[in-house]
Motif scaffolding. Structure first.
Motif, PDB file in Angstrom:
ATOM      1  N   UNK A   4       0.858  -1.181   0.000  1.00  0.00           N
ATOM      2  CA  UNK A   4       0.000   0.000   0.000  1.00  0.00           C
ATOM      3  C   UNK A   4       0.893   1.230   0.000  1.00  0.00           C
ATOM      4  N   UNK A   5       0.641   2.133  -0.920  1.00  0.00           N
ATOM      5  CA  UNK A   5       1.460   3.335  -1.038  1.00  0.00           C
ATOM      6  C   UNK A   5       0.638   4.534  -0.578  1.00  0.00           C
ATOM      7  N   UNK A   6       1.148   5.226   0.423  1.00  0.00           N
ATOM      8  CA  UNK A   6       0.488   6.428   0.914  1.00  0.00           C
ATOM      9  C   UNK A   6       0.881   7.579  -0.009  1.00  0.00           C
ATOM     10  N   UNK A   7      -0.094   8.379  -0.427  1.00  0.00           N
ATOM     11  CA  UNK A   7       0.208   9.492  -1.316  1.00  0.00           C
ATOM     12  C   UNK A   7      -0.047  10.843  -0.670  1.00  0.00           C
ATOM     13  N   UNK A  17       6.412  10.600   3.936  1.00  0.00           N
ATOM     14  CA  UNK A  17       6.118   9.709   5.046  1.00  0.00           C
ATOM     15  C   UNK A  17       7.370   8.987   5.526  1.00  0.00           C
ATOM     16  N   UNK A  18       7.342   8.598   6.780  1.00  0.00           N
ATOM     17  CA  UNK A  18       8.411   7.849   7.422  1.00  0.00           C
ATOM     18  C   UNK A  18       7.800   6.558   7.935  1.00  0.00           C
ATOM     19  N   UNK A  19       8.517   5.446   7.808  1.00  0.00           N
ATOM     20  CA  UNK A  19       8.061   4.191   8.390  1.00  0.00           C
ATOM     21  C   UNK A  19       8.895   3.931   9.635  1.00  0.00           C
ATOM     22  N   UNK A  43       3.185   4.068   9.569  1.00  0.00           N
ATOM     23  CA  UNK A  43       3.528   5.052   8.555  1.00  0.00           C
ATOM     24  C   UNK A  43       3.158   6.398   9.161  1.00  0.00           C
ATOM     25  N   UNK A  44       4.138   7.299   9.226  1.00  0.00           N
ATOM     26  CA  UNK A  44       3.977   8.576   9.924  1.00  0.00           C
ATOM     27  C   UNK A  44       4.194   9.724   8.941  1.00  0.00           C
ATOM     28  N   UNK A  52      -0.586   7.660  10.111  1.00  0.00           N
ATOM     29  CA  UNK A  52      -1.630   7.532   9.098  1.00  0.00           C
ATOM     30  C   UNK A  52      -1.954   6.075   8.780  1.00  0.00           C
ATOM     31  N   UNK A  53      -1.116   5.154   9.257  1.00  0.00           N
ATOM     32  CA  UNK A  53      -1.358   3.732   9.032  1.00  0.00           C
ATOM     33  C   UNK A  53      -0.548   2.920  10.023  1.00  0.00           C
TER      34      UNK A  53
END
Length: 74
Positions: A4-7, A17-19, A43-44, A52-53
């Motif tokens: 999943x790609x956060x946009x 984003x940072x994981x 995911x920040x 956000x996730x």
């Protein structure tokens, strides 16, 4: 696991984003057994700091071996 790609951050509109992962005892544990757990990743948003996730990389680890999918099965 599907990638999943956060946009875009739904809170501030940020696009970077940072994981990160939680340390210590912050693990997702199976409701059926305390002996099955997985590291919890987040995911920040780099702009506002919102998480956000949240996810585990291998959710199959939370299942009994007999319930796990065979490789390549979907």
């Amino acid at each position: 696991m599907k990638k999943i790609r956060m946009t875009k951050c739904r809170f501030c509109g940020g696009t970077e984003f940072i994981t990160a992962y939680q340390t210590g005892y912050a693990r997702a544990e199976s409701a059926e057994s305390l002996f099955r757990s997985a590291v919890l990743y987040h995911t920040i948003c780099r702009n506002c700091g919102s998480v956000v996730r949240s996810y585990v990389k291998d959710p199959e680890k939370l299942l009994k071996k007999s319930e796990r999918r065979k490789e390549g099965e979907d």
